[in-house]
Design a protein around this motif. Sequence first.
Motif, PDB file in Angstrom:
ATOM      1  N   ILE A 126     150.760   2.870 151.239  1.00  0.00           N
ATOM      2  CA  ILE A 126     149.543   2.834 151.948  1.00  0.00           C
ATOM      3  C   ILE A 126     148.381   2.591 150.938  1.00  0.00           C
ATOM      4  CG2 ILE A 126     149.500   5.291 151.407  1.00  0.00           C
ATOM      5  CD1 ILE A 126     147.972   5.513 154.141  1.00  0.00           C
ATOM      6  N   ILE A 127     147.493   1.923 151.404  1.00  0.00           N
ATOM      7  CA  ILE A 127     146.569   1.360 150.499  1.00  0.00           C
ATOM      8  C   ILE A 127     145.155   2.041 150.960  1.00  0.00           C
ATOM      9  CG2 ILE A 127     144.807  -0.680 149.787  1.00  0.00           C
ATOM     10  CD1 ILE A 127     147.296  -2.320 150.223  1.00  0.00           C
ATOM     11  N   HIS A 128     144.589   2.835 149.973  1.00  0.00           N
ATOM     12  CA  HIS A 128     143.338   3.516 150.133  1.00  0.00           C
ATOM     13  C   HIS A 128     142.153   2.735 149.859  1.00  0.00           C
ATOM     14  CE1 HIS A 128     145.555   7.318 150.947  1.00  0.00           C
ATOM     15  NE2 HIS A 128     146.524   6.811 149.782  1.00  0.00           N
ATOM     16  N   GLU A 149     138.397   2.531 160.643  1.00  0.00           N
ATOM     17  CA  GLU A 149     139.669   3.249 160.820  1.00  0.00           C
ATOM     18  C   GLU A 149     140.222   3.351 159.618  1.00  0.00           C
ATOM     19  OE1 GLU A 149     140.850   1.378 165.260  1.00  0.00           O
ATOM     20  OE2 GLU A 149     142.063   1.032 163.702  1.00  0.00           O
ATOM     21  N   SER A 150     141.380   4.326 159.283  1.00  0.00           N
ATOM     22  CA  SER A 150     142.001   4.565 158.189  1.00  0.00           C
ATOM     23  C   SER A 150     142.505   2.986 157.664  1.00  0.00           C
ATOM     24  CB  SER A 150     143.234   5.577 158.246  1.00  0.00           C
ATOM     25  OG  SER A 150     144.086   5.135 159.039  1.00  0.00           O
ATOM     26  N   ILE A 151     142.585   2.788 156.083  1.00  0.00           N
ATOM     27  CA  ILE A 151     142.925   1.916 155.643  1.00  0.00           C
ATOM     28  C   ILE A 151     144.560   1.535 156.164  1.00  0.00           C
ATOM     29  CG2 ILE A 151     143.266   0.404 153.556  1.00  0.00           C
ATOM     30  CD1 ILE A 151     140.588   0.971 154.431  1.00  0.00           C
ATOM     31  N   SER A 152     144.901   0.522 156.428  1.00  0.00           N
ATOM     32  CA  SER A 152     146.454  -0.069 156.536  1.00  0.00           C
ATOM     33  C   SER A 152     146.735  -0.888 155.383  1.00  0.00           C
ATOM     34  CB  SER A 152     146.348  -0.868 158.033  1.00  0.00           C
ATOM     35  OG  SER A 152     145.963  -2.256 157.853  1.00  0.00           O
ATOM     36  N   ASN A 153     147.832  -1.332 155.289  1.00  0.00           N
ATOM     37  CA  ASN A 153     148.220  -2.133 154.485  1.00  0.00           C
ATOM     38  C   ASN A 153     147.893  -3.603 154.520  1.00  0.00           C
ATOM     39  OD1 ASN A 153     149.069   0.031 152.677  1.00  0.00           O
ATOM     40  ND2 ASN A 153     151.296  -0.278 153.283  1.00  0.00           N
ATOM     41  N   ASP A 154     147.370  -3.904 155.502  1.00  0.00           N
ATOM     42  CA  ASP A 154     146.998  -5.367 155.702  1.00  0.00           C
ATOM     43  C   ASP A 154     145.678  -5.696 155.068  1.00  0.00           C
ATOM     44  OD1 ASP A 154     146.275  -8.129 156.531  1.00  0.00           O
ATOM     45  OD2 ASP A 154     146.500  -7.581 158.838  1.00  0.00           O
ATOM     46  N   VAL A 155     145.866  -6.108 153.602  1.00  0.00           N
ATOM     47  CA  VAL A 155     144.683  -6.155 152.831  1.00  0.00           C
ATOM     48  C   VAL A 155     143.681  -7.247 153.160  1.00  0.00           C
ATOM     49  CG1 VAL A 155     144.089  -6.918 150.360  1.00  0.00           C
ATOM     50  CG2 VAL A 155     146.186  -5.712 150.853  1.00  0.00           C
ATOM     51  N   ALA A 156     144.042  -8.341 153.868  1.00  0.00           N
ATOM     52  CA  ALA A 156     143.086  -9.087 154.566  1.00  0.00           C
ATOM     53  C   ALA A 156     142.088  -8.514 155.410  1.00  0.00           C
ATOM     54  CB  ALA A 156     143.577 -10.329 155.235  1.00  0.00           C
ATOM     55  N   GLU A 157     142.286  -7.521 156.208  1.00  0.00           N
ATOM     56  CA  GLU A 157     141.655  -6.883 156.993  1.00  0.00           C
ATOM     57  C   GLU A 157     140.604  -5.793 156.175  1.00  0.00           C
ATOM     58  OE1 GLU A 157     143.742  -5.097 160.185  1.00  0.00           O
ATOM     59  OE2 GLU A 157     144.369  -7.097 160.912  1.00  0.00           O
TER      60      GLU A 157
END
Length: 401
Positions: A126-128, A149-157
């Motif tokens: 998970i990326i915070h 929303e909470s950070i997902s692992n889609d860095v581009a978003e």
Amino acid sequence: GHVTTVQLLLYNKSKHMANKSGRNTPLHWAAANGHDEVVELILNHNFEEELDVLAKNDGGRSALTEGFSSKNTKLVGMLLEHDSASEEKLLSGGKEVDADTEEEKNKDNKDSTSTSDADKNSKQGIIHEFDFLRDDSDGENKELIEEGESISNDVAEIDKPSTTLEGEQTKTLLIRELPIKNADSPFGDTAIDDTTGLSIWCASLVMARWMASKSQLGRFDDKNVLELGAGCGVPGLALGMYSHAKTVYITDFNPATIDNVRYNIDINANRPSTKSRAGEWLERVKAASIDWGDESTWPKEKIDYVIGSDLIYQKSIVPLLKKVVSGLIKDNGSFLYTCPTDGRDGLIEFIATMKKEGFYCVSEEIAPDMYRANPLSNGDAEDAFLHFYELPVTEYKLYES
């Protein structure tokens, strides 16, 4: 709150199902109303269907969210102890990090580190997104950071700059943590086997707040800084972002941990937050593998500031830590350290040992309440509580010698 009625329903093998109108489960209702006895009955019952305290209703709220809102600490504790709320499951249940996308994203930068095979095999995590200047006093974000929303692992978003009330861009830092390998014995038999650094510990968040604070403004500019036992590298990366330090070495020993540090350095490259007059991010901030007992692995240059968070768990590590700090630091350099005020065997011995080495304690103070506030940039209280629940309820000390 009709405990007897719930017991009767469970005895007659009633199912735990979400209703059609809002997808609320009995656990949602019990948690929202603070009925800890009912929550306990539901959590302990052996249903045919899998119970998930993180399952969300149509409003995007889980039973854990509802429990957190009820302010019933006993109830929240029971929900957190359930298997479906474990940190390992939260991390492994996240979206896979697209390593290829990251390589493609950084391929034009000649200094970008390619993703290693070990890192590709550890995609799930998970990326915070952190803002270490965020003020969460009274549960409100005074800087009015954009909700999300909470950070997902889609860095581009993720990489969308948030703003303060005055319209100034807020600096945020991206940090990935991974499930700890060998969770039953994370420290391993030797230092190189220690996988605790794959996760973020709360003292590192306090340390990052300290490094980003106004009290440290300008202090590290044009200086060399090294973080020992960095794990995910939170304090070192924060220092690199909020200061104009010449070089920041983020060090650990376990290979998987170092791979993750490199990943965290790379995903913050080419972001507005990490631009500095001191130079390019990837030239200033460096991952390095250091064996505290092997001087050949240490940087050749002496260091202006050595920093660390919660490094001491037992007295036996004191001589080794003393050796590496004394060996790395300049004659007029400083060592900054953060840890919980109690529960750390060897801390008193370490302070005494350092004094014998000629270090004297410049300051020793309790970390301000703000340093223990929710550091997530979106202010998501549930996410902060899930991942860093010890942060607001633990007292931390700040040491400088």
